[in-house]
Every structure is written in structure tokens, then in C-alpha cells.
Design an enzyme around this catalytic site. Sequence first.
Site, PDB file in Angstrom:
ATOM      1  N   SER A  62     -19.725 -14.485  28.874  1.00 15.76           N
ATOM      2  CA  SER A  62     -20.068 -14.197  30.266  1.00 15.76           C
ATOM      3  C   SER A  62     -21.451 -14.778  30.590  1.00 15.76           C
ATOM      4  O   SER A  62     -21.653 -15.986  30.420  1.00 15.76           O
ATOM      5  CB  SER A  62     -20.007 -12.685  30.501  1.00 15.76           C
ATOM      6  OG  SER A  62     -20.004 -12.384  31.877  1.00 15.76           O
ATOM      7  N   ASP A 214      -8.860 -13.929  33.746  1.00 17.90           N
ATOM      8  CA  ASP A 214     -10.252 -13.497  33.708  1.00 17.90           C
ATOM      9  C   ASP A 214     -10.978 -14.135  34.878  1.00 17.90           C
ATOM     10  O   ASP A 214     -11.532 -15.234  34.757  1.00 17.90           O
ATOM     11  CB  ASP A 214     -10.894 -13.896  32.382  1.00 17.90           C
ATOM     12  CG  ASP A 214     -12.389 -13.584  32.341  1.00 17.90           C
ATOM     13  OD1 ASP A 214     -12.837 -12.748  33.142  1.00 17.90           O
ATOM     14  OD2 ASP A 214     -13.090 -14.175  31.502  1.00 17.90           O
ATOM     15  N   HIS A 241     -11.649 -10.375  29.894  1.00 18.76           N
ATOM     16  CA  HIS A 241     -13.005 -10.899  29.787  1.00 18.76           C
ATOM     17  C   HIS A 241     -13.602 -10.463  28.451  1.00 18.76           C
ATOM     18  O   HIS A 241     -13.947  -9.297  28.267  1.00 18.76           O
ATOM     19  CB  HIS A 241     -13.854 -10.382  30.943  1.00 18.76           C
ATOM     20  CG  HIS A 241     -15.168 -11.068  31.109  1.00 18.76           C
ATOM     21  ND1 HIS A 241     -15.275 -12.431  31.299  1.00 18.76           N
ATOM     22  CD2 HIS A 241     -16.443 -10.593  31.129  1.00 18.76           C
ATOM     23  CE1 HIS A 241     -16.548 -12.757  31.435  1.00 18.76           C
ATOM     24  NE2 HIS A 241     -17.273 -11.664  31.324  1.00 18.76           N
TER      25      HIS A 241
END
Length: 523
Positions: A62, A214, A241
Amino acid sequence: MADQWNEAGYALVLVDARGSGASSGQRPVEWSDAEVADLGEVTEWITAQPWSDGAVGAVGISYSGNSAELSAVPAHPALRAVAPLYSDFDPQFFLAMPGGALNRGFVETWNAGNQAMDANDVCALQDVNGLACWWLKLAVPGVKAVDADPGGELLRDAVEGHETLNLVSALENATYRDDPVSGDVTIGDISPYGRLETIEAADTPMLVRAGWLDAATADGALSRYMTSDMPQELVIGAWNHGGEDDVDPFQPRFTFPNPTFDDQFADLVDFFDRHLGAEPKSDPEPNSIRYYTMNEGQWRTTPTWPPAEMGVQRWYLGADQALTDSPPVTAGEDDYAVEPSTSSGEATRWQTNYTGDDVYYPDRAEEDAGLLTYTGAPLKADLRITGTPVVSLHLSSTHADGALHIYLEDVAPDGRVTYLTEGILRLIHNVSEEATLPYQHPGPPRSFLRADAEPLTPGELTQVDMPLYATSVQLEAGHRLRIAIAGSDASTFARYPETGAEVLTVVHSPASPSFLELPVGTD
């Protein structure tokens, strides 16, 4: 995490960005030039440590996945490989504002979490107070002070000096790609795509991992792959995710991922072993995409996107809200009064990007009853879809602004409706002719620039060519294909227009056909 990496033969260095955690300074914007320069200093510091052999890799998920990729910008010679996992090549239009529609659910949650973490406020982060807050602080005291600060004085000074960008306010005023979010800095300026030329110059091998459901991380990863020939290994699976859950919509909820999380880690170690070893490979691996086809359970590899074996199949919208392989022979139209309360759910691809939770779409049959749907006849054979579906609509609206939320779905013989993928477009951005993007994308391009914005003329027919998010999924014989059209997703996205009884009219005629184009397997 440290044990895993140590057992694999690596030292693990965890870094707090400036203005966050135990680091001092301020963060006027995410991934600022100063923050990216810090990554080069961290690499240099690692090489000076007695336990370092001088070879460094960067990995993250991320936000830290973007940081891993941006570690290549300073071009430190010790950085030999990077692994951006579930990261955002274009965080504005593949996450925060997909299709130009503000992902309010994500942005507000992300902003509140950032503010709480940078203030070292674990109670605000978990939204608890009173006695519950006291107990939480006993269990989770907050940011760990650095070794040289046993009393925590430096940590307290650092936290008191933190100032974090209010992302909600910034994005509410950043309707277009060229709108600034902090000073004169745009999201493109701080994004990997905006720094791609510098990243390419570093020529650092890259392992990229993304999930079909995602947010739109897979579209971003595919855009990077299509734009640049720098060394890339791209893997796209049926992952949430972070990759801890299987999100194949045809599998039961809470299914273990394929491959398992441990096997995913082993693949990551193998990547770094190949590039950080005492004798790294001199000949680079050819660029490739390894992708998983949902509901089939098969992994495939391709050097190009879309895969060479995919063809295009067209399905026309027609009378009685049918999808058919024949163009319309008579003119027809369907009115849809937009219902602002329609929703795609609370555990969707747009929530997992912050929570890291599983992605689950329940049976959409009841929700579809309030949408404008077009459904095909039962399939005579299995149908494998891999690539970017595109919906082309001739439509008019009662308003100058609006949003399209279009869902591609599977209808089982027993009537269950399964979500496959979707597309989103705020209609003021419906400019596709000669549109320029700062990167290649598999669907119809849109610039999202302020100069290209064009409100609709109420009542006037316009053509909207709208890409859905890339996918790879197989539909079984006997099932039917459906597209469902909405004008709102109340669980996640801002509404356009904010008020008013909006009516969309979809036209399907010989002169103005509306259709769905699917990338389908021909092998």
C-alpha cells in the site's frame, strides 16, 4: 515479520516517514520530494552498518509499496531490487477518485486514521474513549520510541511537531488531474507515474503484486507495465489488499488465498535472492505478467497485455433489457430514475484498500431490482474474460453532471447474481477523443484535465465509452451475462449531482447502438 526475514537471511529495517511515527518533521503532502530523498539517505545508512553486505532491497504494501518503488528515485547504487505490493501507480484515479468520482468512504477513513496515527492517538484510531481508551493504551501504548530515546522525550517532541495533510479537504478541491492538493503540488507530482522517467533511469528490477478486486491497483500495475519496459515481474491474483484473503467471488467467504500467504512470502524472498545475492544474475528476466483466472482456478503467464490470445466479443443492449450478439433493428430507449441509496455493499474492493479486510459481494439480485439491467441468454459454453471490458452507451441525462456506476455480473441458473467487476465515471469527464494520459491504459483514455471538462447538456444524446476495471474470470455454460447501471453508490462514493431527481435515458437503436465489448479467450 522480522523473524520471517531474518530466517530468510535478511536484516529488516522499518522506517517511519518524516512527520509520522517516531520521526520528526512535517508531512505537507504524501511522498513529498523531501520524503523521497529521505529514502536515499536510509539506503546509504543501511550500507554503513556493520551487519550490511551493501545490497539493499525495498518492499512494502500500500503506502509503503509506493515508498518501495519511489526508493529507486534517488538512484542509490546499493538498491538492487524493489517490490511494490498492492500499491497505487496513480493513487488519484485508481483509488481516491476512480473515474473522477470521490471515493469518500476511503478518503475520510484514511484521513482520520492518518491524523490519529501521526498524533500517536491510539484511542482516536480505534474510536474509543473513557475506560475503553485506558485499557487500549495499556495493550497498545502507541509508537515505539527509538533506542536512543528510552525516556520518550524525543518521541513526544516529534509527535507535537507533526502536521499532516487533511486529505478530505485537499481532494474535495482537486476535481481534476492538474488541480493542486498542497501548495502547487498535484497528486501526479508525488505519484509513481509522475516520477516514472526517473524510476526508469534507475533500471531497478521490480516485483509488482496486485489484486483483481483491490480497488483498481491491478489497472495501475497494468498501466505501468504497458508504459515502461524497465525490468518488471507483475503478479495479479484474486487477493484482498495485502494478499491474506481469497476474493474470488465464486469461492466461499474467508477462503485462504491461492497461493497461500507463506508461499507468497517465499516468492518474494526468491525475487530478492535473485537480485541481492552475492552474484546477482547478469541477464535480466524477461518482463512478464502472471495472472489468476477467477472461477477457473488457473494461473497463466503472458509477456503482453492484453494477452495475445484474447479476442473481442460484442454484446448489444436491446429491447426488453436484453443483451444479445445481434445489433438492434428497431429503436428503443430505457429511462432510469437514479436512486441515491443504491449501494455495492460494505465489504467491497473500495473498502479493503484501507481496512485490509476480505472482499465480499453478497447476491446482488435484490440490489439489481432497483438498477437498469441488461441480461443475456444462457451461455452455450464456458466464457473466459481476461482484460478490460468496455461499455459504450448512447444516453442523455436530466442534469449537467452525474456519475455512472456500471457492474458486470454473472446470473446463475438459480437466479443468484455474482459481481465480477465494475466501472465508474463522473460524466463531466466524458472526453475521450484525442485524450492524452501520462501513461498507457488498456481502456478508452480520459485526461481528467480541467481544460477538458465538459458538462452534459440536459436532454441531449451523448456517447459514453466507459472502461470497466480489468479482470480475469470464467463464466460457466448455462449462466447468463448481465450489466447493471446505477447513478450512485451510497456506501462509498460522493453523489453527482448532489441533489435533484436525476433521470438517465439509455438509447439502443440501429443508428445509436449501445453495447458491451468483452475481451474473451479464443484458445
